[in-house]
Design a protein around this motif. Structure first.
Motif, PDB file in Angstrom:
ATOM      1  N   VAL A  33       0.591  -1.287  -0.027  1.00 58.73           N
ATOM      2  CA  VAL A  33      -0.065  -0.116  -0.041  1.00 58.73           C
ATOM      3  C   VAL A  33       1.037   1.206  -0.002  1.00 58.73           C
ATOM      4  O   VAL A  33      -0.050   2.545  -0.361  1.00 58.73           O
ATOM      5  CB  VAL A  33      -1.295   0.087   1.358  1.00 58.73           C
ATOM      6  N   ARG A  34       2.111   1.144   1.068  1.00 53.59           N
ATOM      7  CA  ARG A  34       2.705   2.681   1.099  1.00 53.59           C
ATOM      8  C   ARG A  34       3.319   2.808  -0.279  1.00 53.59           C
ATOM      9  O   ARG A  34       3.212   3.503  -0.827  1.00 53.59           O
ATOM     10  CB  ARG A  34       3.718   2.391   1.930  1.00 53.59           C
ATOM     11  N   ALA A  35       4.306   1.866  -1.072  1.00 56.89           N
ATOM     12  CA  ALA A  35       4.668   1.724  -2.704  1.00 56.89           C
ATOM     13  C   ALA A  35       3.428   2.102  -3.723  1.00 56.89           C
ATOM     14  O   ALA A  35       3.941   2.941  -4.293  1.00 56.89           O
ATOM     15  CB  ALA A  35       5.068   0.572  -2.321  1.00 56.89           C
ATOM     16  N   GLU A  36       2.371   1.665  -4.010  1.00 59.94           N
ATOM     17  CA  GLU A  36       1.709   1.701  -4.875  1.00 59.94           C
ATOM     18  C   GLU A  36       0.804   3.247  -4.595  1.00 59.94           C
ATOM     19  O   GLU A  36       0.463   3.832  -5.749  1.00 59.94           O
ATOM     20  CB  GLU A  36       0.412   0.998  -4.726  1.00 59.94           C
ATOM     21  N   ASN A  37       0.593   3.508  -3.623  1.00 59.24           N
ATOM     22  CA  ASN A  37       0.564   5.254  -3.606  1.00 59.24           C
ATOM     23  C   ASN A  37       1.402   6.303  -3.209  1.00 59.24           C
ATOM     24  O   ASN A  37       1.438   7.122  -3.299  1.00 59.24           O
ATOM     25  CB  ASN A  37       0.062   5.267  -1.834  1.00 59.24           C
ATOM     26  N   THR A  38       2.878   5.267  -3.987  1.00 61.28           N
ATOM     27  CA  THR A  38       3.427   7.240  -4.313  1.00 61.28           C
ATOM     28  C   THR A  38       2.903   7.691  -5.594  1.00 61.28           C
ATOM     29  O   THR A  38       2.400   7.441  -6.420  1.00 61.28           O
ATOM     30  CB  THR A  38       4.762   6.524  -5.264  1.00 61.28           C
ATOM     31  N   GLN A  39       3.416   9.244  -5.415  1.00 61.42           N
ATOM     32  CA  GLN A  39       3.067  10.071  -6.894  1.00 61.42           C
ATOM     33  C   GLN A  39       2.877   9.503  -7.596  1.00 61.42           C
ATOM     34  O   GLN A  39       3.046   9.772  -8.741  1.00 61.42           O
ATOM     35  CB  GLN A  39       2.921  11.147  -6.171  1.00 61.42           C
ATOM     36  N   LEU A  40       4.773   9.071  -7.847  1.00 56.89           N
ATOM     37  CA  LEU A  40       5.040   9.027  -9.360  1.00 56.89           C
ATOM     38  C   LEU A  40       5.020   8.067 -10.060  1.00 56.89           C
ATOM     39  O   LEU A  40       4.143   7.249 -11.142  1.00 56.89           O
ATOM     40  CB  LEU A  40       7.067   9.032  -8.504  1.00 56.89           C
ATOM     41  N   MET A  41       4.394   6.841  -9.042  1.00 60.11           N
ATOM     42  CA  MET A  41       3.737   5.399  -9.409  1.00 60.11           C
ATOM     43  C   MET A  41       2.104   5.877 -10.045  1.00 60.11           C
ATOM     44  O   MET A  41       1.939   5.010 -11.390  1.00 60.11           O
ATOM     45  CB  MET A  41       3.778   4.758  -9.070  1.00 60.11           C
ATOM     46  N   LEU A  42       1.562   6.287  -9.115  1.00 64.44           N
ATOM     47  CA  LEU A  42       0.501   6.752  -9.985  1.00 64.44           C
ATOM     48  C   LEU A  42       0.206   7.724 -11.625  1.00 64.44           C
ATOM     49  O   LEU A  42      -0.303   7.733 -11.884  1.00 64.44           O
ATOM     50  CB  LEU A  42      -0.297   8.180  -9.158  1.00 64.44           C
ATOM     51  N   ASN A  43       1.259   8.214 -11.130  1.00 62.26           N
ATOM     52  CA  ASN A  43       2.043   9.029 -12.660  1.00 62.26           C
ATOM     53  C   ASN A  43       2.098   8.742 -13.715  1.00 62.26           C
ATOM     54  O   ASN A  43       1.268   8.933 -14.901  1.00 62.26           O
ATOM     55  CB  ASN A  43       3.091  10.643 -12.410  1.00 62.26           C
TER      56      ASN A  43
ATOM     57  N   GLN B  75       0.855   5.457 -13.913  1.00 65.87           N
ATOM     58  CA  GLN B  75      -0.629   4.438 -14.333  1.00 65.87           C
ATOM     59  C   GLN B  75      -1.291   5.893 -15.226  1.00 65.87           C
ATOM     60  O   GLN B  75      -1.840   5.555 -15.895  1.00 65.87           O
ATOM     61  CB  GLN B  75      -1.352   4.479 -13.503  1.00 65.87           C
ATOM     62  N   ARG B  76      -1.194   6.779 -15.148  1.00 62.24           N
ATOM     63  CA  ARG B  76      -2.292   8.012 -15.509  1.00 62.24           C
ATOM     64  C   ARG B  76      -0.830   8.157 -17.520  1.00 62.24           C
ATOM     65  O   ARG B  76      -1.872   9.104 -17.915  1.00 62.24           O
ATOM     66  CB  ARG B  76      -2.001   9.374 -14.813  1.00 62.24           C
ATOM     67  N   GLY B  77      -0.090   7.385 -17.486  1.00 58.20           N
ATOM     68  CA  GLY B  77       0.428   7.979 -18.689  1.00 58.20           C
ATOM     69  C   GLY B  77       1.273   9.074 -19.167  1.00 58.20           C
ATOM     70  O   GLY B  77       1.560   9.804 -19.968  1.00 58.20           O
ATOM     71  N   GLN B  78       1.587   9.045 -17.708  1.00 57.74           N
ATOM     72  CA  GLN B  78       2.734  10.054 -17.504  1.00 57.74           C
ATOM     73  C   GLN B  78       3.968  10.284 -17.549  1.00 57.74           C
ATOM     74  O   GLN B  78       4.661  10.067 -16.590  1.00 57.74           O
ATOM     75  CB  GLN B  78       2.281  11.360 -16.016  1.00 57.74           C
ATOM     76  N   ILE B  79       5.035   9.703 -18.336  1.00 59.11           N
ATOM     77  CA  ILE B  79       6.295   8.999 -17.992  1.00 59.11           C
ATOM     78  C   ILE B  79       6.393   9.541 -19.518  1.00 59.11           C
ATOM     79  O   ILE B  79       5.959  10.090 -21.010  1.00 59.11           O
ATOM     80  CB  ILE B  79       6.005   7.741 -18.035  1.00 59.11           C
ATOM     81  N   THR B  80       7.741  10.076 -19.432  1.00 59.96           N
ATOM     82  CA  THR B  80       9.064  10.392 -20.662  1.00 59.96           C
ATOM     83  C   THR B  80       9.744   9.865 -21.063  1.00 59.96           C
ATOM     84  O   THR B  80      10.188   8.733 -20.041  1.00 59.96           O
ATOM     85  CB  THR B  80      10.246  11.820 -20.528  1.00 59.96           C
ATOM     86  N   GLN B  81      10.123   9.589 -21.991  1.00 56.82           N
ATOM     87  CA  GLN B  81      11.513   9.190 -22.525  1.00 56.82           C
ATOM     88  C   GLN B  81      12.565   8.209 -21.635  1.00 56.82           C
ATOM     89  O   GLN B  81      13.463   7.641 -21.701  1.00 56.82           O
ATOM     90  CB  GLN B  81      11.974   9.124 -24.032  1.00 56.82           C
ATOM     91  N   THR B  82      13.407   9.790 -21.445  1.00 54.15           N
ATOM     92  CA  THR B  82      13.970  10.345 -20.124  1.00 54.15           C
ATOM     93  C   THR B  82      14.268   9.166 -19.406  1.00 54.15           C
ATOM     94  O   THR B  82      14.714   8.334 -18.645  1.00 54.15           O
ATOM     95  CB  THR B  82      14.391  11.498 -19.536  1.00 54.15           C
ATOM     96  N   GLN B  83      13.155   9.792 -18.706  1.00 50.58           N
ATOM     97  CA  GLN B  83      12.393   8.912 -17.287  1.00 50.58           C
ATOM     98  C   GLN B  83      12.272   6.816 -17.475  1.00 50.58           C
ATOM     99  O   GLN B  83      13.326   5.919 -16.499  1.00 50.58           O
ATOM    100  CB  GLN B  83      10.669   9.062 -16.845  1.00 50.58           C
TER     101      GLN B  83
END
Length: 271
Positions: free
Chosen positions: A29-39, A41-49
């Motif tokens: 639960v702690r891991a899955e609620n990180t903002q970066l992980m949620l981002n 899932q929303r498709g907010q990822i760059t090629q650099t990342q």
């Protein structure tokens, strides 16, 4: 291809797979609620990342798979040793070559948190092979469960065509993920462990999650440091090349390992 010669049995509270799920619930639960992980899932990822995620995953899987190979005949490892179906290293190498070119090995970089995770895998591979079960289970079944979703998100976010660059998420040796996960759980539940060994495996599964949470904590610190440094240099932006996120080594490290949480968070509880 996977063999179904070991049939899954009905899950009970005494099954190792169920015990791992219960033991890691809070950490999950702690891991899955990180903002970066949620981002992610929303498709907010760059090629650099994504490229930096691949770098970290490569080092982790290199350590894990080398230790699994070395301990393939160990009584605790043999039942869950499926290199043809699950091995990720070759796929990661092809993905890294796609993004970094033929000399990718000279260009990959990872943070200290990734090194610590890999070091732990090598340590237990040498001294306590029983504990590899915990890491193999959380990593492989997590990736297998979330792979299709994450692959599609990555492909769409980065505008990739076909499977180039996202082979990591593909398991061509597994014809039915659900049936394979049943087989894997059954094989793992059949491992003969003493009560002490079982407790140690459960503790190690929690530790696997904690490695990722520690990485996120490091990420937050790195982000704060980088943002502060960028702010201090803001007045010089007109006369100097902007210190963008993609050019900041610290932030590159942070983004690469932070996204790793997405793979674990999305998949592991779909067991």
């Amino acid at each position: 291809m996977e063999s179904m010669k070991s049939q899954p049995r009905d899950g009970t509270d005494s099954d190792l797979s169920e015990q791992i799920k219960a033991a890691t619930k809070d950490s999950h639960v702690r891991a899955e609620n990180t903002q970066l992980m949620l981002n992610y899932q929303r498709g907010q990822i760059t090629q650099t990342q994504y490229k930096l995620l691949l770098c970290s995953l490569y080092e982790i899987y290199q350590a894990l798979e080398e230790e699994l190979d070395r301990n393939a005949d160990h009584p605790s490892v043999q039942p869950i040793y499926f290199p043809q179906e699950l091995a990720r290293l070759e796929s990661l190498e092809l993905d890294l070559e796609h993004f970094f070119g033929p000399h990718w090995r000279k260009r990959i970089t990872v943070p200290a948190a990734t090194h610590r995770y890999a070091q732990r895998l090598r340590e237990i591979g040498k001294n306590s092979p029983d504990l590899l079960v915990a890491h193999a289970y959380t990593r492989y079944l997590g990736d297998l469960s979330g792979g299709q979703v994450l692959g599609k998100i990555t492909q769409k976010s980065l505008g990739l065509s076909g499977t180039k660059g996202i082979l990591f998420f593909s398991f061509p040796g597994v014809s039915s993920p659900n049936r394979f996960k049943q087989l894997y759980r059954s094989r793992m539940n059949s491992i003969d462990l003493t009560e002490q060994q079982r407790r140690e495996v459960l503790d190690e599964a929690t530790r696997a999650f904690e490695f990722n949470i520690e990485v996120f904590d490091d990420l937050q610190k790195m982000l704060s440091i980088t943002e502060e440094a960028s702010s201090e240099k803001g007045n010089d932006a007109a006369s100097k090349t902007p210190k963008t996120f993609s050019n900041s080594p610290i932030l590159q490290f942070a983004l690469g390992v932070g996204i790793t949480l997405a793979t674990v968070g999305m998949g592991v509880y779909a067991f």
